[in-house]
Scaffold this motif. Structure first.
Motif, short mmCIF file in Angstrom:
data_model
loop_
_atom_site.label_atom_id
_atom_site.label_comp_id
_atom_site.label_asym_id
_atom_site.label_seq_id
_atom_site.Cartn_x
_atom_site.Cartn_y
_atom_site.Cartn_z
N LEU A 108 0.82 -1.19 0.15
CA LEU A 108 0.01 0.12 -0.01
C LEU A 108 0.76 1.29 -0.06
O LEU A 108 0.49 2.29 -0.56
N LEU A 109 2.14 1.27 0.62
CA LEU A 109 3.00 2.19 0.63
C LEU A 109 4.38 1.69 0.57
O LEU A 109 4.80 1.00 1.42
N ALA A 110 5.12 2.33 -0.32
CA ALA A 110 6.56 2.06 -0.53
C ALA A 110 7.41 3.27 -0.84
O ALA A 110 7.11 4.16 -1.37
N THR A 111 8.66 3.18 0.10
CA THR A 111 9.50 4.13 -0.12
C THR A 111 10.89 3.77 -0.76
O THR A 111 11.39 2.63 -0.52
N CYS A 112 11.64 4.70 -1.53
CA CYS A 112 13.01 4.58 -1.82
C CYS A 112 13.68 5.61 -1.20
O CYS A 112 13.73 6.81 -2.04
N SER A 113 14.17 5.77 -0.25
CA SER A 113 14.57 6.91 0.70
C SER A 113 15.81 7.64 -0.02
O SER A 113 15.54 8.79 -0.21
N HIS A 114 16.69 7.01 -0.51
CA HIS A 114 17.77 7.61 -0.98
C HIS A 114 17.57 8.41 -2.48
O HIS A 114 18.29 9.28 -2.62
N GLU A 115 16.60 7.83 -3.00
CA GLU A 115 16.01 8.34 -4.20
C GLU A 115 14.87 9.49 -4.23
O GLU A 115 14.47 10.00 -4.99
N GLN A 116 14.65 9.50 -2.88
CA GLN A 116 13.27 10.41 -2.62
C GLN A 116 12.07 10.01 -3.44
O GLN A 116 11.56 10.92 -3.88
N MET A 117 11.84 8.91 -3.42
CA MET A 117 10.61 8.32 -4.18
C MET A 117 9.56 7.66 -3.12
O MET A 117 10.20 6.79 -2.32
N LEU A 118 8.55 7.78 -3.54
CA LEU A 118 7.36 7.27 -2.82
C LEU A 118 6.43 6.89 -3.53
O LEU A 118 5.98 7.55 -4.42
N GLU A 119 5.74 5.48 -3.36
CA GLU A 119 4.65 5.09 -4.20
C GLU A 119 3.50 4.69 -3.12
O GLU A 119 3.78 3.94 -2.26
N MET A 120 2.31 5.20 -3.57
CA MET A 120 1.09 4.67 -2.40
C MET A 120 -0.04 4.60 -3.04
O MET A 120 -0.50 4.95 -4.26
N ALA A 121 -0.69 3.53 -2.50
CA ALA A 121 -2.16 3.29 -3.18
C ALA A 121 -3.21 4.27 -3.05
O ALA A 121 -2.82 5.09 -2.07
N SER A 122 -4.16 4.34 -3.81
CA SER A 122 -5.10 5.59 -3.79
C SER A 122 -5.67 5.65 -2.26
O SER A 122 -6.00 6.70 -1.68
N GLU A 123 -5.77 4.32 -1.60
CA GLU A 123 -6.58 4.50 -0.22
C GLU A 123 -5.43 5.03 0.86
O GLU A 123 -5.97 5.77 1.84
N VAL A 124 -4.15 4.91 0.66
CA VAL A 124 -3.23 5.74 1.62
C VAL A 124 -3.17 7.19 1.39
O VAL A 124 -3.15 7.93 2.05
N SER A 125 -3.27 7.52 0.05
CA SER A 125 -3.44 8.72 -0.40
C SER A 125 -4.77 9.52 0.10
O SER A 125 -4.65 10.68 0.89
N ALA A 126 -5.52 8.67 0.31
CA ALA A 126 -6.96 9.35 0.95
C ALA A 126 -6.73 9.60 2.65
O ALA A 126 -7.30 10.37 3.00
N LEU A 127 -5.91 8.62 3.01
CA LEU A 127 -5.58 8.75 4.44
C LEU A 127 -4.84 10.23 4.79
O LEU A 127 -5.16 10.77 5.64
N LEU A 128 -3.90 10.47 3.82
CA LEU A 128 -3.13 11.66 3.76
C LEU A 128 -4.38 13.03 3.77
O LEU A 128 -4.02 13.89 4.47
N GLU A 129 -5.18 12.99 3.04
CA GLU A 129 -6.13 13.85 2.72
C GLU A 129 -7.26 14.08 3.98
O GLU A 129 -7.80 14.99 4.12
N ASP A 130 -7.46 12.84 4.56
CA ASP A 130 -8.32 12.84 5.66
C ASP A 130 -7.79 13.52 6.74
O ASP A 130 -6.78 12.87 7.45
N LYS A 131 -8.29 14.49 7.22
CA LYS A 131 -7.63 15.27 8.34
C LYS A 131 -8.34 14.67 9.77
O LYS A 131 -8.86 14.85 10.36
#
Length: 131
Positions: A108-131
């Motif tokens: 649902l969420l993956a990071t590549c820290s040294h490349e500063q990349m982030l991939e997320m599923a739409s439901e995780v993106s929605a969690l970020l928008e949900d205050k």
């Protein structure tokens, strides 16, 4: 959804808490074979193995495998992540890096820290928008 903007501070902490409702495991990679760093969460360990590929990353031919740790994602692990770093991209060697959050076999969420990349599923993106 891809993004190259770090999630940090209070938003990072809230995201880690909200991920408890949808993720059951979390993974990271490290070149350090000493488990000492993980002592506070070793009871949540599911698996420890050498890998040459993980979400967003695949090592080139001849590259040495790295250790991948998989933990049950629970309150203790979320607290550990909050206490050790203040953002997703702060997880760089010598710390474990490239954390990914899973529900079953779905990342649902993956990071590549040294490349500063982030991939997320739409439901995780929605969690970020949900205050």
């Amino acid at each position: 959804m891809y993004r190259n903007e770090d999630i940090q501070g209070a938003v990072y902490e809230k995201l880690l808490t909200k991920l408890l409702s949808c993720c059951d495991t979390v993974q990271c990679v490290t070149r350090d074979e000493d488990d000492t760093f993980f002592e506070p969460i070793m009871e949540a360990l599911v698996d420890r193995r050498y890998v040459t590929a993980w979400p967003i990353t695949k090592l080139g031919p001849g590259a040495a495998p790295v250790l991948q740790y998989t933990f049950h994602y629970n309150f203790q692990v979320a607290s550990f992540l909050k206490e050790r770093q203040s953002s997703l991209f702060s997880w760089l060697m010598p710390y474990p890096e490239d954390w990914s959050f899973w529900r079953g076999d779905t990342c649902l969420l993956a990071t590549c820290s040294h490349e500063q990349m982030l991939e997320m599923a739409s439901e995780v993106s929605a969690l970020l928008e949900d205050k």
